[in-house]
Design a protein around this motif. Structure first.
Motif, mmCIF file in Angstrom:
data_model
loop_
_atom_site.group_PDB
_atom_site.id
_atom_site.type_symbol
_atom_site.label_atom_id
_atom_site.label_comp_id
_atom_site.label_asym_id
_atom_site.label_seq_id
_atom_site.Cartn_x
_atom_site.Cartn_y
_atom_site.Cartn_z
ATOM 1 N N LEU A 239 -2.347 9.876 1.693
ATOM 2 C CA LEU A 239 -1.289 9.984 2.774
ATOM 3 C C LEU A 239 -0.626 9.026 2.703
ATOM 4 C CD1 LEU A 239 -3.704 10.552 5.833
ATOM 5 C CD2 LEU A 239 -2.483 12.464 4.478
ATOM 6 N N PRO A 240 0.839 8.960 2.736
ATOM 7 C CA PRO A 240 1.641 7.682 2.773
ATOM 8 C C PRO A 240 1.262 7.155 3.653
ATOM 9 C CG PRO A 240 2.867 9.775 2.598
ATOM 10 C CD PRO A 240 1.801 10.289 2.942
ATOM 11 N N TRP A 241 1.306 5.543 3.628
ATOM 12 C CA TRP A 241 0.685 4.601 4.195
ATOM 13 C C TRP A 241 1.178 4.736 5.802
ATOM 14 C CZ3 TRP A 241 -3.814 2.114 4.704
ATOM 15 C CH2 TRP A 241 -3.897 1.144 5.562
ATOM 16 N N GLU A 242 2.679 4.825 5.705
ATOM 17 C CA GLU A 242 3.365 5.062 6.823
ATOM 18 C C GLU A 242 2.935 5.930 7.979
ATOM 19 O OE1 GLU A 242 6.499 5.558 3.646
ATOM 20 O OE2 GLU A 242 4.679 4.458 3.944
ATOM 21 N N LYS A 243 2.079 6.919 7.452
ATOM 22 C CA LYS A 243 1.858 8.018 8.286
ATOM 23 C C LYS A 243 0.797 7.549 9.313
ATOM 24 C CE LYS A 243 3.079 11.735 8.245
ATOM 25 N NZ LYS A 243 4.041 12.493 9.363
ATOM 26 N N LEU A 244 -0.053 6.621 8.963
ATOM 27 C CA LEU A 244 -0.887 5.900 9.733
ATOM 28 C C LEU A 244 -0.585 5.044 10.858
ATOM 29 C CD1 LEU A 244 -2.294 6.735 6.704
ATOM 30 C CD2 LEU A 244 -4.238 6.021 7.630
ATOM 31 N N SER A 245 -1.159 5.162 11.931
ATOM 32 C CA SER A 245 -1.171 4.246 12.972
ATOM 33 C C SER A 245 -2.401 3.598 13.401
ATOM 34 C CB SER A 245 -0.111 4.558 14.218
ATOM 35 O OG SER A 245 0.872 5.041 13.761
ATOM 36 N N TYR A 246 -2.577 2.363 13.660
ATOM 37 C CA TYR A 246 -3.945 2.020 14.145
ATOM 38 C C TYR A 246 -4.001 2.029 15.699
ATOM 39 C CZ TYR A 246 -8.564 -0.145 14.249
ATOM 40 O OH TYR A 246 -9.921 -0.535 14.190
ATOM 41 N N ASP A 247 -5.104 2.817 16.046
ATOM 42 C CA ASP A 247 -5.469 2.824 17.408
ATOM 43 C C ASP A 247 -6.681 1.970 17.914
ATOM 44 O OD1 ASP A 247 -6.317 3.618 20.016
ATOM 45 O OD2 ASP A 247 -5.274 5.438 19.910
ATOM 46 N N GLY B 193 7.506 14.945 4.579
ATOM 47 C CA GLY B 193 8.808 14.762 4.915
ATOM 48 C C GLY B 193 9.528 13.283 4.841
ATOM 49 N N LEU B 194 9.060 12.449 3.925
ATOM 50 C CA LEU B 194 9.291 11.186 3.761
ATOM 51 C C LEU B 194 10.010 10.834 2.284
ATOM 52 C CD1 LEU B 194 6.026 9.436 4.990
ATOM 53 C CD2 LEU B 194 8.120 9.723 6.288
ATOM 54 N N THR B 195 10.576 9.928 2.206
ATOM 55 C CA THR B 195 11.274 9.592 0.796
ATOM 56 C C THR B 195 10.580 8.506 0.154
ATOM 57 O OG1 THR B 195 13.461 9.768 1.709
ATOM 58 C CG2 THR B 195 13.373 8.656 -0.336
ATOM 59 N N TYR B 196 10.199 8.934 -1.172
ATOM 60 C CA TYR B 196 9.338 8.216 -1.978
ATOM 61 C C TYR B 196 10.233 7.095 -2.535
ATOM 62 C CZ TYR B 196 6.269 6.643 -5.647
ATOM 63 O OH TYR B 196 5.479 5.884 -6.254
ATOM 64 N N ASN B 197 9.994 5.799 -2.701
ATOM 65 C CA ASN B 197 10.809 4.674 -3.020
ATOM 66 C C ASN B 197 10.345 4.415 -4.119
ATOM 67 O OD1 ASN B 197 11.883 4.594 -0.564
ATOM 68 N ND2 ASN B 197 10.297 3.216 0.361
ATOM 69 N N VAL C 144 0.740 -1.206 -0.083
ATOM 70 C CA VAL C 144 0.098 0.051 0.054
ATOM 71 C C VAL C 144 0.831 1.226 -0.035
ATOM 72 C CG1 VAL C 144 -1.734 1.277 1.339
ATOM 73 C CG2 VAL C 144 -1.757 -1.273 1.259
ATOM 74 N N GLU C 145 0.591 2.186 -0.965
ATOM 75 C CA GLU C 145 1.465 3.446 -1.010
ATOM 76 C C GLU C 145 0.745 4.510 -0.301
ATOM 77 O OE1 GLU C 145 3.592 4.410 -4.389
ATOM 78 O OE2 GLU C 145 4.171 2.417 -4.936
ATOM 79 N N TYR C 146 -0.643 4.507 -0.910
ATOM 80 C CA TYR C 146 -1.506 5.631 -0.139
ATOM 81 C C TYR C 146 -2.553 5.292 0.466
ATOM 82 C CZ TYR C 146 1.344 8.039 -3.820
ATOM 83 O OH TYR C 146 2.293 8.487 -4.504
ATOM 84 N N ALA C 147 -2.897 6.144 1.707
ATOM 85 C CA ALA C 147 -4.374 5.789 1.940
ATOM 86 C C ALA C 147 -5.057 7.061 1.650
ATOM 87 C CB ALA C 147 -4.385 5.626 3.699
ATOM 88 N N VAL C 148 -5.766 7.188 1.064
ATOM 89 C CA VAL C 148 -6.735 8.567 0.493
ATOM 90 C C VAL C 148 -7.781 8.860 1.603
ATOM 91 C CG1 VAL C 148 -8.016 9.410 -1.403
ATOM 92 C CG2 VAL C 148 -6.431 7.881 -1.869
ATOM 93 N N LEU C 149 -7.428 9.713 2.149
ATOM 94 C CA LEU C 149 -8.393 10.373 3.354
ATOM 95 C C LEU C 149 -9.482 11.253 2.748
ATOM 96 C CD1 LEU C 149 -8.785 10.800 6.293
ATOM 97 C CD2 LEU C 149 -7.237 12.816 5.858
ATOM 98 N N GLU D 292 6.365 11.525 -5.272
ATOM 99 C CA GLU D 292 7.691 12.427 -4.824
ATOM 100 C C GLU D 292 6.961 13.519 -4.128
ATOM 101 O OE1 GLU D 292 10.634 12.802 -7.765
ATOM 102 O OE2 GLU D 292 11.226 10.934 -7.736
ATOM 103 N N ARG D 293 5.998 14.134 -4.830
ATOM 104 C CA ARG D 293 5.311 15.370 -4.384
ATOM 105 C C ARG D 293 4.449 15.023 -2.858
ATOM 106 N NH1 ARG D 293 0.052 17.919 -6.748
ATOM 107 N NH2 ARG D 293 -0.092 19.533 -5.182
ATOM 108 N N ILE D 294 3.921 14.171 -2.811
ATOM 109 C CA ILE D 294 2.984 13.614 -1.784
ATOM 110 C C ILE D 294 4.151 13.160 -0.586
ATOM 111 C CG2 ILE D 294 1.503 11.955 -0.701
ATOM 112 C CD1 ILE D 294 0.313 13.784 -2.712
ATOM 113 N N TYR D 295 4.947 12.199 -0.600
ATOM 114 C CA TYR D 295 5.917 11.670 0.158
ATOM 115 C C TYR D 295 6.725 13.125 0.823
ATOM 116 C CZ TYR D 295 4.722 6.912 0.299
ATOM 117 O OH TYR D 295 4.090 5.551 0.366
ATOM 118 N N GLY D 296 7.151 13.828 -0.225
ATOM 119 C CA GLY D 296 7.887 14.903 0.193
ATOM 120 C C GLY D 296 7.220 16.066 1.013
ATOM 121 N N TYR D 297 5.946 16.273 1.081
ATOM 122 C CA TYR D 297 5.104 17.070 1.601
ATOM 123 C C TYR D 297 5.342 16.754 3.031
ATOM 124 C CZ TYR D 297 1.493 19.990 3.844
ATOM 125 O OH TYR D 297 0.752 20.638 4.354
#
Length: 128
Positions: free
Chosen positions: A74-82, A124-128, A54-59, A117-122
């Protein structure tokens, strides 16, 4: 296939384990900021066809009853499940989100490397 087999297949497809969750259970899940304020909900997510990651979760955020909403990848790694909140938490406040790259239902972007790159850069993450 009998009705019982179809029902059993449906249960399997929507089950979740400790580490896995079915896509239909992610879509519609609430997203909160770190203060517990609701930001929106997961509209869908984008999966790399080749890696399966998964690259993006679309909010989905804004609008009323889904009308006039904007969509924020949103880059998937920005989300944490609570578990306690029953939703995802992001370290993004509403002001940061409002200034983030987004699109409307009428103008979905091309999800190419430049967009990644634009999304991840916003965020502060590196796009792979």
């Amino acid at each position: 296939m009998t009705d019982t087999e179809i029902a059993n297949d449906a249960e399997i497809a929507t089950d979740e384990t400790e580490a896995l969750i079915a896509s239909n259970k992610v879509e519609g899940t609430t997203v909160y900021d770190e203060d517990g304020e609701k930001l929106g909900s997961i509209y869908n997510f984008m999966v790399d066809k080749f890696s399966g990651q998964v690259e993006y979760a679309v909010l989905q955020f804004g609008g009323v009853f889904g009308l006039g909403s904007d969509y924020y990848p949103l880059p998937w790694e920005k989300l944490s499940y609570d578990v306690e909140q029953g939703g995802y938490v992001v370290d993004i406040d509403k002001e940061t989100l409002e200034a983030a790259p987004r699109y409307t239902a009428e103008e979905e972007p091309v999800y190419d490397a430049a967009y990644g790159e634009r999304i991840y850069g916003y965020y502060g993450l590196t796009y792979n």
